[in-house]
Design a protein around this motif. Sequence first.
Motif, PDB file in Angstrom:
ATOM      1  N   GLU A 128      -8.837 -87.764 -46.067  1.00  0.00           N
ATOM      2  CA  GLU A 128      -7.686 -87.112 -46.661  1.00  0.00           C
ATOM      3  C   GLU A 128      -7.028 -88.115 -47.265  1.00  0.00           C
ATOM      4  O   GLU A 128      -6.672 -87.833 -47.871  1.00  0.00           O
ATOM      5  N   ASN A 129      -6.813 -89.487 -47.022  1.00  0.00           N
ATOM      6  CA  ASN A 129      -6.408 -90.427 -46.809  1.00  0.00           C
ATOM      7  C   ASN A 129      -6.049 -90.345 -48.614  1.00  0.00           C
ATOM      8  O   ASN A 129      -4.997 -90.713 -49.333  1.00  0.00           O
ATOM      9  N   ASP A 130      -7.564 -90.621 -49.192  1.00  0.00           N
ATOM     10  CA  ASP A 130      -7.387 -90.537 -51.048  1.00  0.00           C
ATOM     11  C   ASP A 130      -6.417 -89.367 -50.967  1.00  0.00           C
ATOM     12  O   ASP A 130      -6.271 -89.573 -52.508  1.00  0.00           O
ATOM     13  N   PHE A 131      -6.482 -87.991 -50.542  1.00  0.00           N
ATOM     14  CA  PHE A 131      -5.509 -87.301 -51.349  1.00  0.00           C
ATOM     15  C   PHE A 131      -4.325 -87.383 -51.280  1.00  0.00           C
ATOM     16  O   PHE A 131      -3.215 -87.423 -51.847  1.00  0.00           O
ATOM     17  N   VAL A 132      -4.052 -88.540 -50.358  1.00  0.00           N
ATOM     18  CA  VAL A 132      -2.565 -88.396 -50.071  1.00  0.00           C
ATOM     19  C   VAL A 132      -1.990 -89.571 -50.718  1.00  0.00           C
ATOM     20  O   VAL A 132      -1.034 -89.472 -51.599  1.00  0.00           O
ATOM     21  N   LEU A 133      -2.851 -90.697 -51.115  1.00  0.00           N
ATOM     22  CA  LEU A 133      -2.512 -91.418 -51.799  1.00  0.00           C
ATOM     23  C   LEU A 133      -2.492 -90.612 -53.782  1.00  0.00           C
ATOM     24  O   LEU A 133      -1.344 -91.555 -54.268  1.00  0.00           O
ATOM     25  N   ALA A 134      -3.530 -90.534 -53.812  1.00  0.00           N
ATOM     26  CA  ALA A 134      -3.772 -89.740 -54.593  1.00  0.00           C
ATOM     27  C   ALA A 134      -2.212 -88.426 -55.306  1.00  0.00           C
ATOM     28  O   ALA A 134      -1.362 -88.668 -56.570  1.00  0.00           O
TER      29      ALA A 134
END
Length: 188
Positions: free
Chosen positions: A164-170
Amino acid sequence: MLRMIHLSLPSLSRPQAQVRLASLFQRLWTDHGCSITQVNQIFQNHVALSSSRKMQCGFRTFSTSEDFSAKKCVPCNAKDLRPMTEETANELISKVPEWNLVNENGALKLNRSWKMKSFLKGLELFRLVAEVAESEGHHPDLHLVGWNNVTIEIWTHAVGGLTENDFVLAAKINGLPLQDLLRRKAKK
Protein backbone atom coordinates in the motif's frame (compact mmCIF):
# COMPACT_ATOMS: atom_id res chain seq x y z
CA MET A 1 -27.42 5.18 25.65
CA LEU A 2 -23.97 6.59 26.35
CA ARG A 3 -21.12 4.22 25.60
CA MET A 4 -17.67 4.61 27.09
CA ILE A 5 -14.42 3.26 25.76
CA HIS A 6 -11.35 2.77 27.90
CA LEU A 7 -8.01 3.62 26.31
CA SER A 8 -4.56 3.23 27.75
CA LEU A 9 -2.82 6.53 27.20
CA PRO A 10 0.77 6.45 28.47
CA SER A 11 1.19 10.20 28.05
CA LEU A 12 -1.42 10.90 30.71
CA SER A 13 -0.69 10.69 34.42
CA ARG A 14 -3.69 8.39 34.95
CA PRO A 15 -3.28 4.82 33.64
CA GLN A 16 -6.78 4.80 32.09
CA ALA A 17 -8.66 7.61 30.38
CA GLN A 18 -12.33 7.57 29.52
CA VAL A 19 -13.34 9.07 26.23
CA ARG A 20 -16.98 9.84 25.56
CA LEU A 21 -17.26 8.71 21.97
CA ALA A 22 -21.03 8.49 21.65
CA SER A 23 -21.61 12.20 22.19
CA LEU A 24 -18.68 13.08 19.94
CA PHE A 25 -19.98 10.91 17.10
CA GLN A 26 -23.53 12.06 17.65
CA ARG A 27 -22.52 15.69 17.42
CA LEU A 28 -20.25 15.19 14.40
CA TRP A 29 -22.64 13.08 12.40
CA THR A 30 -26.04 14.57 13.26
CA ASP A 31 -24.74 18.12 12.72
CA HIS A 32 -23.87 17.04 9.18
CA GLY A 33 -27.15 15.25 8.45
CA CYS A 34 -26.05 11.65 9.05
CA SER A 35 -27.59 9.27 11.53
CA ILE A 36 -25.52 6.74 13.48
CA THR A 37 -27.09 4.03 11.28
CA GLN A 38 -25.87 5.83 8.13
CA VAL A 39 -22.40 6.21 9.65
CA ASN A 40 -22.29 2.47 10.40
CA GLN A 41 -23.34 1.71 6.80
CA ILE A 42 -20.62 4.01 5.46
CA PHE A 43 -18.02 2.24 7.56
CA GLN A 44 -19.25 -1.21 6.53
CA ASN A 45 -19.41 -0.32 2.81
CA HIS A 46 -16.34 1.87 2.42
CA VAL A 47 -13.79 1.03 5.11
CA ALA A 48 -11.74 -2.14 4.91
CA LEU A 49 -8.97 -3.48 7.09
CA SER A 50 -5.65 -3.38 5.34
CA SER A 51 -3.66 -6.58 5.54
CA SER A 52 -0.46 -4.55 5.54
CA ARG A 53 -1.35 -2.62 8.70
CA LYS A 54 -0.60 -3.68 12.28
CA MET A 55 -2.38 -3.07 15.52
CA GLN A 56 -1.53 0.33 16.99
CA CYS A 57 -2.58 1.20 20.53
CA GLY A 58 -5.00 -1.74 20.46
CA PHE A 59 -6.72 -0.65 17.23
CA ARG A 60 -6.25 -1.82 13.63
CA THR A 61 -5.60 0.98 11.23
CA PHE A 62 -8.13 1.47 8.43
CA SER A 63 -7.63 1.63 4.69
CA THR A 64 -10.37 3.15 2.59
CA SER A 65 -8.26 3.00 -0.58
CA GLU A 66 -10.36 5.95 -1.75
CA ASP A 67 -7.73 8.66 -1.32
CA PHE A 68 -4.18 7.41 -0.95
CA SER A 69 -2.82 10.98 -0.96
CA ALA A 70 -4.32 11.53 2.50
CA LYS A 71 -2.50 8.53 3.97
CA LYS A 72 1.01 8.11 5.36
CA CYS A 73 3.45 5.38 4.47
CA VAL A 74 4.02 2.92 7.30
CA PRO A 75 7.43 1.47 8.19
CA CYS A 76 8.22 -1.78 6.40
CA ASN A 77 9.02 -4.80 8.52
CA ALA A 78 10.09 -7.51 6.07
CA LYS A 79 9.16 -10.26 8.56
CA ASP A 80 5.49 -9.26 8.69
CA LEU A 81 4.93 -7.52 5.36
CA ARG A 82 4.17 -9.41 2.16
CA PRO A 83 3.84 -8.07 -1.38
CA MET A 84 0.28 -7.65 -2.60
CA THR A 85 -1.13 -9.94 -5.23
CA GLU A 86 -1.44 -8.90 -8.85
CA GLU A 87 -5.22 -9.06 -8.47
CA THR A 88 -5.15 -6.53 -5.60
CA ALA A 89 -2.71 -4.30 -7.50
CA ASN A 90 -5.00 -4.34 -10.54
CA GLU A 91 -7.90 -3.20 -8.34
CA LEU A 92 -5.88 -0.32 -6.84
CA ILE A 93 -4.11 0.95 -9.98
CA SER A 94 -7.17 3.04 -10.94
CA LYS A 95 -6.68 5.02 -7.70
CA VAL A 96 -3.40 6.45 -9.02
CA PRO A 97 -4.14 7.88 -12.49
CA GLU A 98 -1.43 7.73 -15.16
CA TRP A 99 0.63 5.15 -13.27
CA ASN A 100 1.21 1.77 -14.90
CA LEU A 101 1.47 -1.63 -13.30
CA VAL A 102 4.61 -3.42 -14.46
CA ASN A 103 5.65 -7.01 -13.78
CA GLU A 104 9.45 -7.07 -13.94
CA ASN A 105 10.87 -10.57 -13.43
CA GLY A 106 8.00 -11.49 -11.11
CA ALA A 107 8.16 -8.26 -9.07
CA LEU A 108 5.23 -5.87 -9.44
CA LYS A 109 6.11 -2.18 -9.71
CA LEU A 110 4.38 1.13 -10.37
CA ASN A 111 5.83 3.10 -13.27
CA ARG A 112 5.16 6.56 -14.71
CA SER A 113 6.99 8.72 -17.25
CA TRP A 114 7.00 12.44 -18.05
CA LYS A 115 8.54 14.65 -20.74
CA MET A 116 10.09 17.69 -19.13
CA LYS A 117 10.70 21.17 -20.60
CA SER A 118 14.43 20.86 -19.97
CA PHE A 119 17.13 18.87 -18.21
CA LEU A 120 16.97 21.25 -15.23
CA LYS A 121 13.19 20.84 -15.00
CA GLY A 122 13.78 17.07 -14.76
CA LEU A 123 16.13 17.65 -11.84
CA GLU A 124 13.53 19.94 -10.26
CA LEU A 125 10.99 17.11 -10.47
CA PHE A 126 13.51 14.85 -8.72
CA ARG A 127 13.88 17.45 -5.96
CA LEU A 128 10.10 17.66 -5.44
CA VAL A 129 9.76 13.86 -5.41
CA ALA A 130 12.72 13.57 -3.02
CA GLU A 131 11.00 15.89 -0.51
CA VAL A 132 7.84 13.76 -0.57
CA ALA A 133 9.82 10.51 -0.42
CA GLU A 134 11.84 11.68 2.58
CA SER A 135 8.74 12.82 4.46
CA GLU A 136 7.10 9.43 3.79
CA GLY A 137 10.22 7.36 4.43
CA HIS A 138 9.60 5.53 1.15
CA HIS A 139 11.96 6.06 -1.78
CA PRO A 140 11.30 5.46 -5.48
CA ASP A 141 13.76 4.69 -8.27
CA LEU A 142 14.30 7.86 -10.33
CA HIS A 143 15.52 7.80 -13.95
CA LEU A 144 16.46 10.72 -16.20
CA VAL A 145 17.10 9.44 -19.71
CA GLY A 146 18.21 11.70 -22.50
CA TRP A 147 17.86 15.31 -21.57
CA ASN A 148 14.17 15.45 -20.68
CA ASN A 149 12.63 11.99 -20.19
CA VAL A 150 11.86 11.19 -16.56
CA THR A 151 10.62 7.81 -15.34
CA ILE A 152 9.79 6.91 -11.76
CA GLU A 153 9.45 3.34 -10.52
CA ILE A 154 7.90 2.64 -7.15
CA TRP A 155 7.98 -0.68 -5.33
CA THR A 156 8.78 -1.87 -1.85
CA HIS A 157 12.31 -3.21 -2.08
CA ALA A 158 12.08 -4.90 1.34
CA VAL A 159 9.38 -7.29 0.11
CA GLY A 160 10.27 -7.44 -3.58
CA GLY A 161 6.91 -6.14 -4.79
CA LEU A 162 4.07 -3.72 -4.17
CA THR A 163 2.53 -2.69 -0.86
CA GLU A 164 0.00 0.00 0.00
CA ASN A 165 2.94 2.37 0.64
CA ASP A 166 3.70 2.38 -3.09
CA PHE A 167 0.20 3.60 -3.94
CA VAL A 168 0.38 6.23 -1.19
CA LEU A 169 3.63 7.59 -2.62
CA ALA A 170 2.31 7.51 -6.21
CA ALA A 171 -0.78 9.47 -5.15
CA LYS A 172 1.35 12.05 -3.37
CA ILE A 173 3.58 12.42 -6.45
CA ASN A 174 0.42 12.92 -8.54
CA GLY A 175 -0.46 15.82 -6.24
CA LEU A 176 2.77 17.71 -6.90
CA PRO A 177 2.53 20.98 -8.89
CA LEU A 178 4.30 19.89 -12.09
CA GLN A 179 2.58 22.05 -14.75
CA ASP A 180 5.51 24.47 -15.07
CA LEU A 181 8.01 21.61 -15.40
CA LEU A 182 6.29 19.57 -18.10
CA ARG A 183 6.69 19.92 -21.82
CA ARG A 184 3.44 20.95 -23.44
CA LYS A 185 1.92 18.54 -25.91
CA ALA A 186 1.59 19.81 -29.45
CA LYS A 187 -1.99 20.82 -30.29
CA LYS A 188 -3.57 19.06 -33.24
